[in-house]
Motif scaffolding. Structure first.
Motif, mmCIF file in Angstrom:
data_model
loop_
_atom_site.group_PDB
_atom_site.id
_atom_site.type_symbol
_atom_site.label_atom_id
_atom_site.label_comp_id
_atom_site.label_asym_id
_atom_site.label_seq_id
_atom_site.Cartn_x
_atom_site.Cartn_y
_atom_site.Cartn_z
ATOM 1 N N VAL A 33 0.855 -1.185 0.000
ATOM 2 C CA VAL A 33 0.000 0.000 0.000
ATOM 3 C C VAL A 33 0.891 1.235 0.000
ATOM 4 O O VAL A 33 1.715 1.420 0.904
ATOM 5 C CB VAL A 33 -0.933 0.019 1.224
ATOM 6 C CG1 VAL A 33 -1.838 1.254 1.174
ATOM 7 C CG2 VAL A 33 -1.772 -1.253 1.281
ATOM 8 N N GLY A 34 0.749 2.065 -1.016
ATOM 9 C CA GLY A 34 1.600 3.237 -1.175
ATOM 10 C C GLY A 34 1.336 4.317 -0.146
ATOM 11 O O GLY A 34 0.221 4.468 0.364
ATOM 12 N N ALA A 35 2.348 5.085 0.163
ATOM 13 C CA ALA A 35 2.242 6.161 1.143
ATOM 14 C C ALA A 35 1.196 7.192 0.713
ATOM 15 O O ALA A 35 1.161 7.611 -0.447
ATOM 16 C CB ALA A 35 3.599 6.837 1.322
ATOM 17 N N GLY A 36 0.339 7.571 1.643
ATOM 18 C CA GLY A 36 -0.671 8.583 1.374
ATOM 19 C C GLY A 36 -1.871 8.109 0.591
ATOM 20 O O GLY A 36 -2.746 8.905 0.258
ATOM 21 N N ASN A 156 -3.281 9.862 18.259
ATOM 22 C CA ASN A 156 -1.822 9.920 18.091
ATOM 23 C C ASN A 156 -1.408 10.423 16.712
ATOM 24 O O ASN A 156 -0.259 10.274 16.315
ATOM 25 C CB ASN A 156 -1.201 8.545 18.334
ATOM 26 C CG ASN A 156 -1.741 7.480 17.377
ATOM 27 O OD1 ASN A 156 -2.908 7.521 16.997
ATOM 28 N ND2 ASN A 156 -0.916 6.526 17.008
ATOM 29 N N GLN A 157 -2.386 10.976 15.954
ATOM 30 C CA GLN A 157 -2.121 11.469 14.601
ATOM 31 C C GLN A 157 -1.350 10.414 13.783
ATOM 32 O O GLN A 157 -0.242 10.656 13.304
ATOM 33 C CB GLN A 157 -1.347 12.790 14.656
ATOM 34 C CG GLN A 157 -2.126 13.890 15.370
ATOM 35 C CD GLN A 157 -1.369 15.191 15.482
ATOM 36 O OE1 GLN A 157 -0.339 15.262 16.164
ATOM 37 N NE2 GLN A 157 -1.860 16.224 14.813
ATOM 38 N N PRO A 158 -1.968 9.247 13.595
ATOM 39 C CA PRO A 158 -1.254 8.110 12.996
ATOM 40 C C PRO A 158 -0.874 8.327 11.538
ATOM 41 O O PRO A 158 -1.592 8.984 10.784
ATOM 42 C CB PRO A 158 -2.257 6.957 13.129
ATOM 43 C CG PRO A 158 -3.594 7.637 13.119
ATOM 44 C CD PRO A 158 -3.376 8.916 13.882
ATOM 45 N N GLU A 159 0.253 7.751 11.166
ATOM 46 C CA GLU A 159 0.673 7.733 9.762
ATOM 47 C C GLU A 159 -0.072 6.657 8.985
ATOM 48 O O GLU A 159 -0.262 6.776 7.771
ATOM 49 C CB GLU A 159 2.180 7.476 9.681
ATOM 50 C CG GLU A 159 3.019 8.555 10.332
ATOM 51 C CD GLU A 159 4.460 8.114 10.492
ATOM 52 O OE1 GLU A 159 5.056 7.645 9.502
ATOM 53 O OE2 GLU A 159 4.986 8.226 11.612
ATOM 54 N N HIS A 187 -5.887 13.796 3.616
ATOM 55 C CA HIS A 187 -5.302 14.836 2.780
ATOM 56 C C HIS A 187 -4.451 15.832 3.579
ATOM 57 O O HIS A 187 -3.423 16.303 3.102
ATOM 58 C CB HIS A 187 -6.411 15.563 2.018
ATOM 59 C CG HIS A 187 -7.066 14.699 0.978
ATOM 60 N ND1 HIS A 187 -8.432 14.610 0.827
ATOM 61 C CD2 HIS A 187 -6.537 13.858 0.070
ATOM 62 C CE1 HIS A 187 -8.718 13.758 -0.151
ATOM 63 N NE2 HIS A 187 -7.582 13.293 -0.623
ATOM 64 N N GLU A 188 -4.869 16.118 4.808
ATOM 65 C CA GLU A 188 -4.113 17.062 5.624
ATOM 66 C C GLU A 188 -2.823 16.461 6.161
ATOM 67 O O GLU A 188 -1.796 17.144 6.265
ATOM 68 C CB GLU A 188 -4.978 17.544 6.794
ATOM 69 C CG GLU A 188 -6.089 18.494 6.384
ATOM 70 C CD GLU A 188 -6.945 18.931 7.553
ATOM 71 O OE1 GLU A 188 -7.800 19.829 7.356
ATOM 72 O OE2 GLU A 188 -6.772 18.381 8.670
ATOM 73 N N ARG A 189 -2.857 15.182 6.521
ATOM 74 C CA ARG A 189 -1.712 14.545 7.163
ATOM 75 C C ARG A 189 -0.900 13.657 6.228
ATOM 76 O O ARG A 189 0.182 13.189 6.604
ATOM 77 C CB ARG A 189 -2.185 13.690 8.344
ATOM 78 C CG ARG A 189 -2.975 14.442 9.386
ATOM 79 C CD ARG A 189 -2.127 15.393 10.192
ATOM 80 N NE ARG A 189 -1.019 14.708 10.865
ATOM 81 C CZ ARG A 189 -0.143 15.308 11.645
ATOM 82 N NH1 ARG A 189 -0.233 16.609 11.834
ATOM 83 N NH2 ARG A 189 0.817 14.634 12.223
ATOM 84 N N GLY A 190 -1.397 13.404 5.021
ATOM 85 C CA GLY A 190 -0.705 12.487 4.118
ATOM 86 C C GLY A 190 -0.712 11.066 4.641
ATOM 87 O O GLY A 190 0.215 10.280 4.387
ATOM 88 N N ALA A 191 -1.756 10.709 5.395
ATOM 89 C CA ALA A 191 -1.835 9.394 6.030
ATOM 90 C C ALA A 191 -2.163 8.305 5.013
ATOM 91 O O ALA A 191 -2.778 8.555 3.971
ATOM 92 C CB ALA A 191 -2.892 9.407 7.125
#
Length: 255
Positions: A33-36, A156-159, A187-191
């Motif tokens: 799964v690609g980042a973001g 925890n504002q997870p990635e 979209h805000e955190r690039g999660a």
């Protein structure tokens, strides 16, 4: 078929097998799964979705294969990354006798948040929870519990955010509210989000990739639009039914 670069992928599944005695829940699946990105794991009951998510969380030991999350081998190295991921499901209840504030405080400490009280204030404002922040969690309405569960998953504002049927049993208005918050957070955190759901409209709205599972194996993997076009269907629900019922003639004809 989409194949994200493994080097850039926070979630990598490599030939994963999980057996429970004589039952093979996951049968040699591989994907990254690609980042973001937001990817969906779809399939009927028993397809292997929950088992796969559990291995990503480090709760289940693979029988064979490997699961890597943010560079950590799961579950052996899960202590390195658990504070960077989170999970949300309506089927997992928080302690009912604790207040919302107490629950969020406990989870904030468990995830190692630097300013737990500050995070609770921010989430209470964002999710409009001030009116019931000091109410026992067990006395909340289903919609209020959903807001709290989502706040817990973001404490925890997870990635990486793992979601198992996040809007199950919700009315359309509350479900739409949840989806909007998830879109905004991504979209805000690039999660990176991995979603298991039976709601095809939800998947088409949130996800840029769909991994179709059947009896523990990957049946197909592509964008929602490409799957709909390849199967010659009007929407993703019809594609889901084709795969679940083994009636994917359109797919074979398109090859």
């Amino acid at each position: 078929m989409l194949v994200p670069s493994v080097n850039a992928s926070p979630i990598v599944i490599d030939r994963l097998v999980k057996r429970y005695k004589s039952v093979t829940a996951v049968d040699g699946i591989s994907f990254a799964v690609g980042a973001g990105s937001c990817a969906a794991l779809l399939g009927g009951n028993g397809a292997g979705k929950t088992t796969t998510i559990s291995t990503i969380m480090g709760l289940v030991e693979p029988t064979e294969g490997a699961v890597t999350v943010l560079g950590a081998a799961m579950p052996r190295q899960r202590h390195r990354v658990l504070h960077r991921i989170n999970f949300e499901s309506p089927y997992v209840n928080m302690p009912m006798r604790l207040t919302v504030r107490q629950n969020l405080n406990v989870f904030g400490m468990l995830y190692g948040c630097d300013d737990v009280a500050g995070r609770i204030r921010t989430l209470a404002e964002e999710f409009d929870m001030h009116a019931f922040l000091d109410r026992e969690t067990g006395k909340l309405s289903s919609g209020q519990k959903t807001r709290v569960a989502l706040a817990k998953s973001l404490i925890n504002q997870p990635e990486i955010l793992l979601l198992d049927e996040p809007t199950a049993s919700l009315d359309p208005d509350t479900a739409d509210w949840v989806r909007g918050r998830l879109e905004r957070y991504r979209h805000e955190r690039g999660a990176t989000i991995l979603l298991a759901s039976h709601n095809m409209n939800e998947v088409e709205r949130l996800c840029d990739r769909v991994i179709m599972l059947k009896t523990g194996r990957i049946e197909d993997d592509d964008t929602p639009a490409r799957l709909v076009a390849r199967y010659g269907r009007s929407n993703l629900e019809e594609v889901f039914l084709d795969i679940a019922r083994g009636t994917g003639e359109a797919r074979e004809a398109a090859r």
